[in-house]
Write an enzyme that holds these catalytic residues in place. Structure first.
Site, PDB file in Angstrom:
ATOM      1  N   PRO A  86     -26.311 -28.185 -25.932  1.00  0.00           N
ATOM      2  CA  PRO A  86     -25.025 -28.099 -25.235  1.00  0.00           C
ATOM      3  C   PRO A  86     -25.152 -27.343 -23.919  1.00  0.00           C
ATOM      4  O   PRO A  86     -25.779 -26.282 -23.854  1.00  0.00           O
ATOM      5  CB  PRO A  86     -24.146 -27.335 -26.239  1.00  0.00           C
ATOM      6  CG  PRO A  86     -24.720 -27.675 -27.568  1.00  0.00           C
ATOM      7  CD  PRO A  86     -26.203 -27.767 -27.345  1.00  0.00           C
ATOM      8  N   CYS A  87     -24.543 -27.907 -22.870  1.00  0.00           N
ATOM      9  CA  CYS A  87     -24.740 -27.357 -21.530  1.00  0.00           C
ATOM     10  C   CYS A  87     -23.766 -26.241 -21.185  1.00  0.00           C
ATOM     11  O   CYS A  87     -23.964 -25.537 -20.187  1.00  0.00           O
ATOM     12  CB  CYS A  87     -24.616 -28.469 -20.489  1.00  0.00           C
ATOM     13  SG  CYS A  87     -22.961 -29.204 -20.388  1.00  0.00           S
ATOM     14  N   GLN A  88     -22.709 -26.060 -21.973  1.00  0.00           N
ATOM     15  CA  GLN A  88     -21.664 -25.118 -21.590  1.00  0.00           C
ATOM     16  C   GLN A  88     -22.162 -23.710 -21.284  1.00  0.00           C
ATOM     17  O   GLN A  88     -21.687 -23.089 -20.327  1.00  0.00           O
ATOM     18  CB  GLN A  88     -20.573 -25.064 -22.665  1.00  0.00           C
ATOM     19  CG  GLN A  88     -19.615 -26.241 -22.648  1.00  0.00           C
ATOM     20  CD  GLN A  88     -20.208 -27.483 -23.282  1.00  0.00           C
ATOM     21  OE1 GLN A  88     -21.269 -27.421 -23.896  1.00  0.00           O
ATOM     22  NE2 GLN A  88     -19.534 -28.610 -23.159  1.00  0.00           N
TER      23      GLN A  88
END
EC number: 2.1.1.37
Length: 370
Positions: A86-88
């Site tokens: 996940p890039c968040q």
């Protein structure tokens, strides 16, 4: 643990953090045998399994054991471990919410843990460009180098590979079998018109009768006036003063023109976020219709086929949940390029795959490059 996988030979891939299956769909188009996708989100099961020839494993990557993955790989001669965490935590926008020590920050360490134990012949990773500024990324690269991997990485503009979206991502390929790098761009830049120009017209808040994913969010009377005053490629600065939001009239808000905008037909779309279905959330207004783009149009701009199924017919459609699945996906087009690049480095590129299919007296659909 018994995962129930059949024996696998040849080139095989496991897609960690697989989401709705964008990376897997692209890899399979390139001819890579993706045997499984792993994700902690149960909403990913339907889109992953229905649209791809691979099994979905509902599991936290942090709890996976190397033996579990080796069982999935079977007797594969060449193993690819792909992990697009996940890039968040690494996104400039989200860092106000995601701080060091929150669970998703450590997922790259678990990825590295599995790589060290399994030593797959190839490793692939995709994330936001700013991931390279974080210690966890540097530690990940160092772990690969310590295991003898040759590493290629760069920030890639996906529109240069034909994706109709100006999405920039850090891509990393690591190999134990000599150099491997992403193929050079060869496709024409994709455009919004080429991608969604033939989608049926909609009014704000309307759903198409034949495709319930081709549905767009409703607009308030004020936002309907705003989008009517918006120009493709323009900003809220083009509006009459009485339509400008109070926050944008302040000095601090005048430097944020990238909201309430329309896309341009003959350019790539802006980078899709998980809230692309909202007109006020970015430049996500349709180029000429007075509405935000639909969920289906967003999926197409991410490279998904127009008939890709994201939820069972029996389930109610929720914009927020589907927007998250679509916006977080690895673009299918990028997945295909990653697959082609890896296969080329092991002598199993598209030409070799096509020859193999002909020799068997049939055609392997996955060998055909879209």
């Amino acid at each position: 643990m018994d995962w129930g996988f059949d024996s696998v030979t040849g080139v095989a891939c496991i897609d960690l953090f697989c989401g709705a299956g964008g990376l897997t769909h692209g890899l399979q188009r390139a001819g890579v045998d993706v045997v499984a996708g792993v994700d902690v989100d149960p909403l990913c099961r339907h889109p992953f399994e229905v649209n791809n020839d691979a099994e979905f494993v509902l599991e936290d990557v942090g709890k996976l054991e190397p033996a579990d993955l080796q069982t999935m790989f079977g007797s594969a001669d060449t193993r690819i471990l792909a992990g697009c965490a996940p890039c968040q935590p690494f996104s400039t926008y989200s860092q106000r919410y995601e701080t060091v020590g929150t669970p998703r920050w450590g997922l790259l360490y678990h990825f590295a843990r599995l790589v060290r134990a399994l030593k797959p012949e190839f490793v692939a990773m995709e994330n936001v460009p700013t991931v390279t500024k974080h210690k966890v990324y540097g530690d990940f690269v160092e772990a690969l180098q310590n295991e003898g991997y040759q590493i290629w990485s760069d920030v890639v503009d996906c529109s240069q590979y034909g994706l109709p979206q100006g999405r920039k991502r850090t891509v990393l390929l690591a190999s134990l079998n000599g150099p491997a790098e992403l193929a050079k761009p060869s496709a024409e830049t994709g455009t919004v018109r080429g991608a969604i120009g033939d989608q049926p017209s909609l009014h704000a808040g309307e759903a198409h009768a034949d495709d319930r994913l081709h549905v767009c969010s409703s607009l308030s009377d004020l936002n309907l006036q705003r989008i009517k005053a918006s120009k493709p490629g323009g900003t809220w600065r083009d509006w009459p003063k009485d339509l400008v939001a109070a926050c944008h009239r302040k000095r601090s808000g005048k430097t944020y023109p990238g909201v309430y905008g329309r896309m341009e037909w003959d350019k790539p779309s802006p980078t899709l976020t998980t809230q692309f279905f909202g007109f006020g959330n970015g430049r996500f207004g349709h180029p000429e219709q007075d509405r935000a783009i639909s969920l289906r149009e967003g999926a197409i701009l991410q490279g998904f086929p127009a008939d890709y199924s994201f939820l069972p017919e029996s389930e109610a459609l929720q914009f927020k949940a589907l927007g998250r699945l679509i916006g977080n996906a690895v673009p299918v087009t990028l997945g295909e390029i990653v697959g082609q690049s890896i296969l080329a480095s092991v002598g199993s590129g598209p030409q070799a795959i096509e020859t193999s299919a002909d020799a068997k007296g049939g055609c392997d659909d996955r060998a055909l490059v879209a």
